[in-house]
Design an enzyme around this catalytic site. Structure first.
Site, PDB file in Angstrom:
ATOM      1  N   LYS A 140      44.485  25.038  50.590  1.00 35.31           N
ATOM      2  CA  LYS A 140      45.471  24.554  49.634  1.00 35.31           C
ATOM      3  C   LYS A 140      46.771  25.352  49.707  1.00 35.31           C
ATOM      4  O   LYS A 140      47.836  24.849  49.370  1.00 35.31           O
ATOM      5  CB  LYS A 140      44.922  24.629  48.202  1.00 35.31           C
ATOM      6  CG  LYS A 140      43.591  23.921  47.960  1.00 35.31           C
ATOM      7  CD  LYS A 140      43.734  22.424  47.901  1.00 35.31           C
ATOM      8  CE  LYS A 140      42.587  21.666  47.265  1.00 35.31           C
ATOM      9  NZ  LYS A 140      41.246  21.879  47.766  1.00 35.31           N
TER      10      LYS A 140
HETATM   11  C1  LIG Z   1      40.219  20.944  48.017  1.00 30.43           C
HETATM   12  C2  LIG Z   1      39.217  21.333  49.031  1.00 30.43           C
HETATM   13  C3  LIG Z   1      38.598  20.377  49.847  1.00 30.43           C
HETATM   14  C4  LIG Z   1      38.838  18.895  49.692  1.00 30.43           C
HETATM   15  O1  LIG Z   1      40.151  18.523  50.018  1.00 30.43           O
HETATM   16  P1  LIG Z   1      40.710  17.111  49.518  1.00 30.43           P
HETATM   17  O2  LIG Z   1      42.139  17.108  49.913  1.00 30.43           O
HETATM   18  O3  LIG Z   1      40.523  17.101  48.027  1.00 30.43           O
HETATM   19  O4  LIG Z   1      39.909  16.059  50.170  1.00 30.43           O
HETATM   20  C5  LIG Z   1      37.738  20.831  50.830  1.00 30.43           C
HETATM   21  N1  LIG Z   1      37.464  22.142  50.988  1.00 30.43           N
HETATM   22  C6  LIG Z   1      38.032  23.087  50.210  1.00 30.43           C
HETATM   23  C7  LIG Z   1      37.671  24.508  50.417  1.00 30.43           C
HETATM   24  C8  LIG Z   1      38.930  22.722  49.207  1.00 30.43           C
HETATM   25  O5  LIG Z   1      39.489  23.665  48.448  1.00 30.43           O
END
Ligand SMILES: *Cc1c(COP(=O)(O)O)cnc(C)c1O
Length: 463
Positions: free
Chosen positions: A112
């Protein structure tokens, strides 16, 4: 570049206004009015670019003249200078035919950060330029919250409130959010699930009066800036493989919850990146995998798994994909979302399902399979996968015969999810940035999962 809503009642929105709007005012999601095209020649010219240079090129396609190039360059450089790896998102070989792209070298050790470091700086830029107030509210399954807070803590002109599901995030995720004591940060632990938090945020944003009165801004992946920032690493992965002489199309395996990250991959493909298969990996919350196999999108009962950031039933970005699946026809999307609101389910016809299945392969990874995958790669390859990445890797292995050279997206560092790693019987060393969190005090308030309670607390925080 202009942005339009998937529901057709908002159009002609500039990039910065699209970022500020978050959810479109007609309840839809914003998408670019047309998808910029990247030719094979351009790709070749991008071959030697650094991550930052590549990001600058791709953002320019989506931003146009709205942010002067040198200012945009500064924003990009500031956003990725916080990463611990010179390549920002390095690709490492796991075994023949399978690489992992490590997206976790940012400040909070999850992917993120790639988007939220940029979005945080962008908000700060807008606040400075326009003298406007930025009030960010968001719901998190754990990683978005930590990352968004890190992106804006202490920044002038910005306040942020994050809802997380009380007791349903990992210890490290909780500490990353709640040990921050900057006055512009408010953590609310809600008595409910991530889906409850996300619904509350969505409804607060849908109350256009409330949203405008309090200058609410989004950091969830409904914000188009997040998607755009994530398309960059799909290109960068391809270019890294091409540099090694592996220039054919690449498949990507993406651990999926909200459909944000994998939608960024879909967008990269639509831009012209040679992508073979997009593999959609879910955990036991398998709504999206079920959609790919059956053409029925139907959220059901929440399941707690070892990969909590993917414990999501209602995928907020799914609507963007529907928009393209239906040939950019906003009235079809509006109708489908209306149906969804009434019946809690969307069923697409056979001919659309065929398109879905040409876009994606999917696999839902069961809890035991996730742990087995972590154990296997630790033993055989000396590589420790976090449980989300393990879902992507397990799906890639499962679908290897149809996908060729594959890059599995590694979305988090395993230290963030030590609870799951311990179940495999593995003891891991913690990076010092993470072990240091355990000695700090926490700043968090408990709240019922109700719109009224959250709205009342927000008004107090913002006034
Ligand atoms: C948010 C997240 C996901 C999923 O990503 P999306 O964009 O919501 O599909 C997968 N793995 C981790 C570690 C995350 O923080």
């Amino acid at each position: 570049m202009e942005y339009i809503s998937t529901r057709g009642k908002v159009s002609g929105v500039g990039f910065i206004d699209a970022i500020l709007m978050g959810l479109a005012d007609d309840g839809g999601l914003l998408v670019p009015a047309r998808i910029p095209q990247v030719s094979a020649d351009t790709l070749k010219q991008w071959q030697e670019l650094s991550y930052q240079e590549l990001a600058l090129e791709i953002f320019t396609l989506y931003i146009g003249e709205e942010i002067p190039r040198e200012e945009l360059r500064q924003l990009v450089d500031d956003s990725y200078s916080t990463f611990r790896d010179a390549d920002v998102t390095p690709v490492r070989k796991l075994h023949e035919g399978l690489d992992v792209m490590e997206l976790f070298h940012g400040p909070t050790f999850a992917f993120k950060d790639v988007a939220l470091q940029f979005l945080g700086n962008l908000y700060s830029y807008v606040a400075r330029k326009t003298g406007s107030t930025i009030h960010i509210v968001g719901a998190t399954s754990g990683d978005t919250g930590a990352s968004a807070i890190e992106g804006v803590r202490g920044k002038e002109g910005i306040r942020i409130c994050i809802l997380h599901p009380h007791g349903k995030v990992s210890k490290v995720q909780e500490l990353q959010m709640t040990t921050v004591d900057d006055a512009n940060v408010l953590n609310l632990a809600i008595d409910g699930t991530f889906d409850d938090g996300q619904r509350i945020i969505k409804e607060l944003f849908a109350d256009v009066q409330f949203k405008h009165r309090y200058h609410l801004r989004a950091i969830n992946s409904i914000n188009i800036a997040r998607i755009l920032a994530q398309t960059v690493y799909y290109f960068y992965a391809y270019l890294q493989l091409a540099r090694r002489g592996q220039a054919a199309a690449v498949s990507f395996s993406v651990p999926t919850g909200n459909f944000g990250d994998i939608f960024a991959g879909y967008l990269a493909k639509r831009m012209g990146l040679p992508v073979n298969r997009l593999i959609l990996a879910t955990n036991e919350n398998n709504i999206l995998a079920h959609f790919v196999s059956e053409g029925v999108y139907q959220p059901g009962e929440f399941r707690g798994t070892y990969s909590p950031s993917m414990d999501i039933q209602v995928a907020s970005n799914f609507e963007r994909y529907l928009f393209y699946l239906y040939g950019e026809d906003a009235s079809s999307v509006t109708e489908l979302m209306e149906q969804f609101k009434q019946n809690g389910t969307i069923t697409i016809p056979q001919e659309k399902l065929a398109v879905v299945q040409s876009d994606f392969s999917a696999h839902a990874v069961l809890n035991q399979e996730c742990l087995d995958t972590i154990a296997h790669y630790h033993k055989e390859n000396g590589y420790l996968l976090d449980p989300h990445t393990a879902c992507g890797v397990a799906a890639a292995d499962r679908l290897a015969s149809e996908s060729g050279a594959t890059v599995a997206l590694s979305t988090a560092h395993p230290a963030k999810f030590d609870e799951s790693i311990r179940l495999v019987g593995i003891e891991q060393p913690f990076p010092s940035q993470i072990s240091g969190l355990f000695e700090q005090s926490q700043h968090v308030e408990l709240s019922p999962a109700s719109n009224e309670a959250i709205a009342a607390r927000l008004v107090k925080f913002f006034e």
